[in-house]
Motif scaffolding. Structure first.
Motif, PDB file in Angstrom:
ATOM      1  N   GLY A 133       5.039  10.583   0.917  1.00  0.00           N
ATOM      2  CA  GLY A 133       4.274   9.342   0.869  1.00  0.00           C
ATOM      3  C   GLY A 133       4.885   8.297   1.775  1.00  0.00           C
ATOM      4  O   GLY A 133       5.934   8.510   2.386  1.00  0.00           O
ATOM      5  N   PHE A 134       4.214   7.166   1.848  1.00  0.00           N
ATOM      6  CA  PHE A 134       4.742   6.070   2.667  1.00  0.00           C
ATOM      7  C   PHE A 134       4.373   4.735   2.052  1.00  0.00           C
ATOM      8  O   PHE A 134       3.524   4.644   1.150  1.00  0.00           O
ATOM      9  CB  PHE A 134       4.262   6.162   4.115  1.00  0.00           C
ATOM     10  N   GLY A 135       5.012   3.686   2.530  1.00  0.00           N
ATOM     11  CA  GLY A 135       4.732   2.328   2.083  1.00  0.00           C
ATOM     12  C   GLY A 135       4.410   1.439   3.266  1.00  0.00           C
ATOM     13  O   GLY A 135       5.007   1.567   4.344  1.00  0.00           O
ATOM     14  N   LEU A 136       3.469   0.554   3.060  1.00  0.00           N
ATOM     15  CA  LEU A 136       3.061  -0.405   4.095  1.00  0.00           C
ATOM     16  C   LEU A 136       2.932  -1.774   3.455  1.00  0.00           C
ATOM     17  O   LEU A 136       2.121  -1.965   2.545  1.00  0.00           O
ATOM     18  CB  LEU A 136       1.722   0.025   4.703  1.00  0.00           C
ATOM     19  N   GLY A 137       3.734  -2.724   3.900  1.00  0.00           N
ATOM     20  CA  GLY A 137       3.606  -4.095   3.443  1.00  0.00           C
ATOM     21  C   GLY A 137       2.324  -4.696   4.016  1.00  0.00           C
ATOM     22  O   GLY A 137       2.190  -4.834   5.240  1.00  0.00           O
ATOM     23  N   PHE A 138       1.383  -5.014   3.134  1.00  0.00           N
ATOM     24  CA  PHE A 138       0.056  -5.432   3.595  1.00  0.00           C
ATOM     25  C   PHE A 138       0.120  -6.688   4.453  1.00  0.00           C
ATOM     26  O   PHE A 138      -0.593  -6.806   5.459  1.00  0.00           O
ATOM     27  CB  PHE A 138      -0.856  -5.656   2.386  1.00  0.00           C
ATOM     28  N   VAL A 192       5.344   0.874   9.103  1.00  0.00           N
ATOM     29  CA  VAL A 192       5.231   1.795   7.970  1.00  0.00           C
ATOM     30  C   VAL A 192       6.568   2.494   7.772  1.00  0.00           C
ATOM     31  O   VAL A 192       7.235   2.858   8.744  1.00  0.00           O
ATOM     32  CB  VAL A 192       4.134   2.856   8.241  1.00  0.00           C
ATOM     33  N   GLY A 193       6.962   2.679   6.519  1.00  0.00           N
ATOM     34  CA  GLY A 193       8.144   3.466   6.199  1.00  0.00           C
ATOM     35  C   GLY A 193       7.799   4.502   5.151  1.00  0.00           C
ATOM     36  O   GLY A 193       7.135   4.191   4.156  1.00  0.00           O
ATOM     37  N   GLY A 194       8.194   5.738   5.377  1.00  0.00           N
ATOM     38  CA  GLY A 194       7.871   6.776   4.408  1.00  0.00           C
ATOM     39  C   GLY A 194       8.817   7.954   4.502  1.00  0.00           C
ATOM     40  O   GLY A 194       9.766   7.941   5.282  1.00  0.00           O
ATOM     41  N   SER A 195       8.539   8.992   3.714  1.00  0.00           N
ATOM     42  CA  SER A 195       9.410  10.162   3.727  1.00  0.00           C
ATOM     43  C   SER A 195       8.779  11.314   2.968  1.00  0.00           C
ATOM     44  O   SER A 195       7.842  11.125   2.180  1.00  0.00           O
ATOM     45  CB  SER A 195      10.766   9.842   3.098  1.00  0.00           C
ATOM     46  N   GLN A 196       9.338  12.487   3.204  1.00  0.00           N
ATOM     47  CA  GLN A 196       9.137  13.600   2.277  1.00  0.00           C
ATOM     48  C   GLN A 196      10.112  13.349   1.144  1.00  0.00           C
ATOM     49  O   GLN A 196      11.276  13.007   1.373  1.00  0.00           O
ATOM     50  CB  GLN A 196       9.434  14.926   2.979  1.00  0.00           C
ATOM     51  N   ILE A 210       0.880  -1.170   0.000  1.00  0.00           N
ATOM     52  CA  ILE A 210       0.000   0.000   0.000  1.00  0.00           C
ATOM     53  C   ILE A 210       0.914   1.216   0.000  1.00  0.00           C
ATOM     54  O   ILE A 210       1.753   1.363   0.898  1.00  0.00           O
ATOM     55  CB  ILE A 210      -0.898   0.018   1.248  1.00  0.00           C
ATOM     56  N   GLU A 211       0.758   2.093  -1.015  1.00  0.00           N
ATOM     57  CA  GLU A 211       1.677   3.221  -1.141  1.00  0.00           C
ATOM     58  C   GLU A 211       0.936   4.494  -1.557  1.00  0.00           C
ATOM     59  O   GLU A 211       0.690   4.723  -2.738  1.00  0.00           O
ATOM     60  CB  GLU A 211       2.764   2.901  -2.179  1.00  0.00           C
ATOM     61  N   PRO A 212       0.540   5.341  -0.593  1.00  0.00           N
ATOM     62  CA  PRO A 212      -0.045   6.633  -0.936  1.00  0.00           C
ATOM     63  C   PRO A 212       1.041   7.671  -1.216  1.00  0.00           C
ATOM     64  O   PRO A 212       2.133   7.612  -0.641  1.00  0.00           O
ATOM     65  CB  PRO A 212      -0.833   7.008   0.326  1.00  0.00           C
ATOM     66  N   GLU A 213       0.750   8.582  -2.120  1.00  0.00           N
ATOM     67  CA  GLU A 213       1.632   9.718  -2.424  1.00  0.00           C
ATOM     68  C   GLU A 213       0.764  10.974  -2.511  1.00  0.00           C
ATOM     69  O   GLU A 213      -0.297  10.951  -3.149  1.00  0.00           O
ATOM     70  CB  GLU A 213       2.370   9.512  -3.750  1.00  0.00           C
ATOM     71  N   MET A 215       3.157  12.090   8.460  1.00  0.00           N
ATOM     72  CA  MET A 215       2.982  11.381   9.728  1.00  0.00           C
ATOM     73  C   MET A 215       1.521  11.415  10.171  1.00  0.00           C
ATOM     74  O   MET A 215       0.989  10.411  10.662  1.00  0.00           O
ATOM     75  CB  MET A 215       3.903  11.973  10.793  1.00  0.00           C
ATOM     76  N   ASP A 216       0.875  12.569   9.990  1.00  0.00           N
ATOM     77  CA  ASP A 216      -0.551  12.675  10.335  1.00  0.00           C
ATOM     78  C   ASP A 216      -1.384  11.688   9.523  1.00  0.00           C
ATOM     79  O   ASP A 216      -2.262  10.998  10.051  1.00  0.00           O
ATOM     80  CB  ASP A 216      -1.062  14.092  10.056  1.00  0.00           C
ATOM     81  N   LEU A 217      -1.109  11.645   8.219  1.00  0.00           N
ATOM     82  CA  LEU A 217      -1.857  10.755   7.325  1.00  0.00           C
ATOM     83  C   LEU A 217      -1.669   9.295   7.723  1.00  0.00           C
ATOM     84  O   LEU A 217      -2.642   8.533   7.830  1.00  0.00           O
ATOM     85  CB  LEU A 217      -1.402  10.966   5.876  1.00  0.00           C
TER      86      LEU A 217
END
Length: 477
Positions: A444-449, A402-406, A243-246, A256-258
């Motif tokens: 965005g961030f990535g989450l391994g389902f 979860v791992g993500g970044s600007q 799952i990867e929102p951008e 982080m809020d999202l």
């Protein structure tokens, strides 16, 4: 007469009505009591047979695993363990099951055995519960993003890029494996391959999702990804779902809020919709915990862990602060950690992440501003020149979730980082174009389902939360 599901019948208050139901036999006791399940719920419905009213040859076919169609009267149950039962008036065997060879017998089976029979393992209570939860979580993911204005994007499965720069990819080719075309230096000439270049299965849809975020504003991907990592641990798969929102115009704080809001939303959904499955899996986990040494037992039950995430605010802590906490912690000073924290720049392990969540802060934790040299090239470099605007969300019992970044939006800085890591500008020309034409802050961030499903179900092995696991030397089914 329209057939009902087991879940529908068990939720009804109305009895003394004729009903029809189809399902699979779990057990048939004393030629009288059929435990029937159709996958709609963890619970069976009891069907009571009067032996004298049915042909003996027919009843001999009612064996574990057989598919049957029952009609009868729904009545208040006379026995313990169920509120209603069906007094059978007619019974039809739709599909026989050989009792001598049917592998899923009414007894305890090892998970290893059930993986070898993965095509039938959802006929057990544990795996039917896990897969119903997986389905509910999938729906909750789409529901959240749909309700929050995101566009669902299908990113390519076949790609010419390696998003992480790890190089552990599965090659896609239709060249003759025994006699491929060669260049003068003896290397394979991929210009003659189907796509005219070397291609592989995707390791992430993130880079492509960024391109759509920079025009549609808010997008997410939810699809299969592939890693050719030769690892046989309980947390690695070769094929898994990400799952990867951008989001355009969103900085690290917004990211982080999202992520926090998203995690709380999907876990709240299953607490509401999958209560019986969670209660069953919690009891299974408690029984399993009793077999472990006291020191290895969890302080929280399954449902308590989920509520721990849903009910607590996530603590936001810089990587630098976390390193100081870990360096001065008792497990580190007494060398109880398997990986001792000695200096800034260490790549944190699950034991460190769990200590921060479970022992120190006692709530979910978001770590941010990691050292640049342990994170991916696309993460935005901070003004100190040594950290990036990365964030990881840490959960109890599992560590990083979860791992993500600007993302790095500055063309010159991104080029410098790619050059230092020997990442080809030519291969990612389209990604660099985003920094030329209307660049802006985005995150965005990535989450391994499967990792999320592991957390939500309490299962200890990632092979048991996906229908057909793909791991080294295993592509069965």
């Amino acid at each position: 007469m329209t057939s009902k599901t087991v879940a529908q019948l068990l939720s009804q208050d109305v009895t003394l009505q004729d009903v029809s139901i189809k399902g699979w036999v779990r057990t048939f006791r004393a030629n009288r009591f059929i435990a029937l399940n159709d996958g709609s719920t963890i619970n069976n419905i009891q069907c009571v047979v009067d032996f004298e009213n049915f042909d003996e040859a027919l009843l001999k076919r009612v064996t574990t695993g057989a598919a049957i169609h029952v009609t009868g009267e729904l009545v208040e149950s006379q026995g313990k363990g169920q509120s209603v039962e069906i007094v059978v008036k007619s019974l039809e065997v739709l599909g026989d099951s050989d009792p001598e060879t049917y592998p899923i017998q009414p007894k305890k089976h090892s998970f290893e055995f059930l993986r070898e029979n993965a095509h039938l393992r959802t006929r057990t209570n544990t795996f039917s519960a896990v897969m119903r939860l997986r389905s509910s979580l999938s729906f909750a993911v789409h529901k959240y993003f749909n309700e929050n204005g995101f566009n669902y994007m299908h990113t390519p499965i076949i790609t010419g890029s390696d998003a992480e720069g790890a190089g552990e990819t599965f090659r896609v080719s239709n060249l003759d494996s025994k006699n491929p075309p060669l260049n003068e230096d003896g290397s394979v000439n991929y210009k003659e391959d189907f796509f005219g270049k070397e291609t592989n299965l995707t390791v992430s849809g993130q880079l492509e999702a960024e391109t759509y975020a920079m025009s549609l504003g808010k997008v997410y991907t939810f699809g299969p990804t592939f890693r050719a990592e030769n690892s046989n641990t309980s947390r690695h798969l070769s094929e898994f779902w990400m799952i990867e929102p951008e989001v355009a115009f969103m900085d690290l704080a917004g990211n982080m809020d999202l992520a926090e809001d998203f995690m709380k939303s999907v876990l709240s959904y299953i607490l509401d919709k999958n209560k019986e499955d969670l209660e069953f899996l919690e009891k299974r986990l408690l029984d399993e915990e009793k077999t472990k040494p006291q020191a290895e037992r969890s302080d929280m039950s399954l449902i308590e862990k989920i509520k721990f995430v849903v009910d607590n605010n996530f603590k936001r802590v810089s990587y630098t602060e976390a390193i100081d906490i870990l360096k001065n912690s008792k497990p580190n000073k007494k060398k109880k950690f398997n990986y001792i924290i000695e200096e800034w720049g260490a790549d944190l392990q699950s034991e460190h992440e769990r200590f921060l969540v479970e022992k120190h802060f006692k709530c979910p934790v978001i770590l941010f501003d990691y050292p640049a040299n342990i994170k991916a090239f696309y993460m935005r470099l901070n003004e100190d020149g040594k950290t990036v605007r990365a964030m990881d969300i840490l959960f109890p019992g599992i560590g990083e979730m979860v791992g993500g970044s600007q993302r790095e939006e500055r063309l010159d800085v991104l080029k410098e980082k790619m050059k230092a890591l020997d990442i080809s500008e030519e291969e990612l020309w389209w990604y660099l174009d985003l920094r030329k034409y209307g660049t802006a802050v985005h995150s965005g961030f990535g989450l391994g389902f499967e990792r999320l499903v592991m957390f939500a179900t309490g299962m200890g092995n990632i092979r048991d939360v996906i229908p057909y696991p793909r791991t080294p030397q295993n592509a069965e089914f």
